[in-house]
Motif scaffolding. Structure first.
Motif, PDB file in Angstrom:
ATOM      1  N   SER A 123       0.817  -1.226   0.000  1.00 38.94           N
ATOM      2  CA  SER A 123       0.000   0.000   0.000  1.00 38.94           C
ATOM      3  C   SER A 123       0.848   1.271   0.000  1.00 38.94           C
ATOM      4  CB  SER A 123      -0.943   0.014   1.207  1.00 38.94           C
ATOM      5  OG  SER A 123      -0.266   0.422   2.392  1.00 38.94           O
ATOM      6  N   PHE A 146      -7.229   3.753  -2.891  1.00 38.98           N
ATOM      7  CA  PHE A 146      -7.663   4.912  -2.107  1.00 38.98           C
ATOM      8  C   PHE A 146      -6.399   5.672  -1.760  1.00 38.98           C
ATOM      9  CE2 PHE A 146      -8.744   6.875   2.079  1.00 38.98           C
ATOM     10  CZ  PHE A 146      -9.707   7.756   1.615  1.00 38.98           C
ATOM     11  N   ASP A 147      -6.208   6.779  -2.503  1.00 36.01           N
ATOM     12  CA  ASP A 147      -4.889   7.390  -2.598  1.00 36.01           C
ATOM     13  C   ASP A 147      -4.772   8.614  -1.704  1.00 36.01           C
ATOM     14  OD1 ASP A 147      -2.378   7.770  -3.513  1.00 36.01           O
ATOM     15  OD2 ASP A 147      -2.939   8.620  -5.448  1.00 36.01           O
ATOM     16  N   ASP A 148      -5.289   8.552  -0.522  1.00 38.38           N
ATOM     17  CA  ASP A 148      -5.475   9.786   0.225  1.00 38.38           C
ATOM     18  C   ASP A 148      -5.420   9.496   1.721  1.00 38.38           C
ATOM     19  OD1 ASP A 148      -6.214  12.281   1.000  1.00 38.38           O
ATOM     20  OD2 ASP A 148      -8.309  12.095   0.412  1.00 38.38           O
ATOM     21  N   GLU A 158     -14.701  10.022   6.251  1.00 41.57           N
ATOM     22  CA  GLU A 158     -13.572   9.249   5.738  1.00 41.57           C
ATOM     23  C   GLU A 158     -14.070   7.888   5.214  1.00 41.57           C
ATOM     24  OE1 GLU A 158     -10.121  10.207   6.335  1.00 41.57           O
ATOM     25  OE2 GLU A 158      -9.267   8.419   5.405  1.00 41.57           O
ATOM     26  N   ARG A 161     -15.591   8.321   1.874  1.00 38.22           N
ATOM     27  CA  ARG A 161     -14.624   8.511   0.786  1.00 38.22           C
ATOM     28  C   ARG A 161     -13.973   7.180   0.403  1.00 38.22           C
ATOM     29  NH1 ARG A 161     -10.443  11.839   1.276  1.00 38.22           N
ATOM     30  NH2 ARG A 161     -10.364  11.788   3.527  1.00 38.22           N
ATOM     31  N   ILE A 162     -13.772   6.317   1.393  1.00 42.13           N
ATOM     32  CA  ILE A 162     -13.236   4.975   1.078  1.00 42.13           C
ATOM     33  C   ILE A 162     -14.272   4.190   0.274  1.00 42.13           C
ATOM     34  CG2 ILE A 162     -12.555   2.757   2.103  1.00 42.13           C
ATOM     35  CD1 ILE A 162     -11.186   4.376   4.357  1.00 42.13           C
ATOM     36  N   ASP A 164     -16.516   5.417  -1.675  1.00 41.12           N
ATOM     37  CA  ASP A 164     -16.538   6.011  -3.027  1.00 41.12           C
ATOM     38  C   ASP A 164     -15.393   5.461  -3.862  1.00 41.12           C
ATOM     39  OD1 ASP A 164     -18.720   7.536  -2.524  1.00 41.12           O
ATOM     40  OD2 ASP A 164     -17.627   9.426  -2.239  1.00 41.12           O
ATOM     41  N   ALA A 165     -14.204   5.383  -3.252  1.00 40.47           N
ATOM     42  CA  ALA A 165     -13.030   4.885  -3.980  1.00 40.47           C
ATOM     43  C   ALA A 165     -13.219   3.414  -4.346  1.00 40.47           C
ATOM     44  CB  ALA A 165     -11.769   5.060  -3.137  1.00 40.47           C
ATOM     45  N   LEU A 166     -13.760   2.644  -3.424  1.00 41.00           N
ATOM     46  CA  LEU A 166     -13.995   1.216  -3.684  1.00 41.00           C
ATOM     47  C   LEU A 166     -14.921   1.053  -4.881  1.00 41.00           C
ATOM     48  CD1 LEU A 166     -13.826  -1.808  -2.784  1.00 41.00           C
ATOM     49  CD2 LEU A 166     -15.862  -1.352  -1.381  1.00 41.00           C
ATOM     50  N   ALA A 172      -9.981  -2.801  -2.316  1.00 38.94           N
ATOM     51  CA  ALA A 172      -9.299  -1.516  -2.415  1.00 38.94           C
ATOM     52  C   ALA A 172      -7.987  -1.591  -1.655  1.00 38.94           C
ATOM     53  CB  ALA A 172     -10.165  -0.389  -1.853  1.00 38.94           C
ATOM     54  N   LEU A 174      -5.723   0.737   0.468  1.00 44.11           N
ATOM     55  CA  LEU A 174      -5.765   2.014   1.174  1.00 44.11           C
ATOM     56  C   LEU A 174      -4.314   2.456   1.361  1.00 44.11           C
ATOM     57  CD1 LEU A 174      -8.372   1.056   3.974  1.00 44.11           C
ATOM     58  CD2 LEU A 174      -8.799   1.660   1.572  1.00 44.11           C
TER      59      LEU A 174
END
Ligand SMILES: [Zn+2]
Length: 254
Positions: A123, A146-148, A158, A161-162, A164-166, A172, A174
């Motif tokens: 990761s 999940f690049d953040d 938070e 947002r995870i 959403d990224a998934l 995913a 992280l």
């Protein structure tokens, strides 16, 4: 003649029966996560959506070793993070990440996340996995980054947002944190987790050998993904692991 029967996908006559089955799978998955060394202090969680009350999910008690978890230890949490069954607290991160994923993805019945070492090492590179082996094709065009990294996940925002990224993927990465996998069954989510951790290990080893690992070409990777990466393949791959851990540690069913 062997008294062993081939595995078949379970059918249930009642939500109670389905719930018991799911919790048994969860307890077994925790014991396997322990066996594979995915423990890191109190980090990590696996959730299962209740078959009767889809807004509730079952999760491990915060602070209890994966290696000790029994069916009767699992706790049930509502959509606000309140423990509705069980005496132990829930991990705030488990609640924040998993509640948002379960909300965003009605198809997700189970989600797994730990701080397992190879996933965690991978990761940090901020890259998705390449289709280097047959097994890694399970994640081809089916995992997100999940690049953040913004610190320990503590809040719903938070978690959202995870989620959403998934997006619609099965997994995913992280960044600077670890892996997350989901599935239509606990069996599937747990298997994707185990094989994704190994996939990270394999790619790290291959790249550390100072060679240039050769990727499987896109068309072959896509075809292989359909075979090794479909939900039934994920479910089926978990069955021998389940049988072995129950044979070795039958108290997990208590
Ligand atoms: Zn974590």
């Amino acid at each position: 003649m062997s008294d062993r029967k081939p595995h078949s996908y379970p059918r249930f006559d009642s939500p109670d029966e389905e719930r018991t089955h799911m919790k048994q799978r969860m307890a077994a998955a925790f014991r396997l996560f322990d066996r594979f060394g995915f423990n890191e202090g109190v980090a990590g969680h696996l959730t299962g959506r209740d078959p009767e009350h889809p807004e509730l999910f079952w999760v491990n008690p915060f602070g209890l070793s994966f290696g000790l978890i029994r069916v009767s230890d699992l706790i049930c949490v509502d959509h606000e993070g309140k423990v509705v069954e069980g005496d132990w607290p829930v991990n705030t991160a488990a609640f924040a990440i998993h509640s948002q994923i379960h909300q965003a993805r009605p198809d997700v019945k189970a989600a797994a996340h730990t701080h397992s070492p190879y996933g965690r090492a991978w990761s940090t590179l901020g890259r998705t996995l390449d289709p280097l082996t047959q097994d890694s094709c399970a994640f081809f065009e089916d995992h997100a980054l999940f690049d953040d990294f913004t610190g320990v996940v503590l809040d719903i925002e938070e978690g959202r947002r995870i989620a959403d990224a998934l997006d619609g993927n099965k997994a995913a990465i992280l960044r600077n944190h670890g892996l997350l996998t989901v599935g239509g069954t606990v069996d599937e989510a747990a298997w994707w987790y185990i094989t994704m951790e190994r996939t990270c290990q394999v790619q790290l080893m291959a790249e550390a050998a100072h060679g240039e690992p050769v990727c499987i070409d896109e068309e072959q990777a896509r075809r292989t993904a359909k075979m090794v990466g479909n939900p039934m393949a994920g479910w089926y791959s978990f069955q021998p692991l389940y049988d072995k851990i129950v044979a070795d540690q039958p108290d997990l069913l208590d």
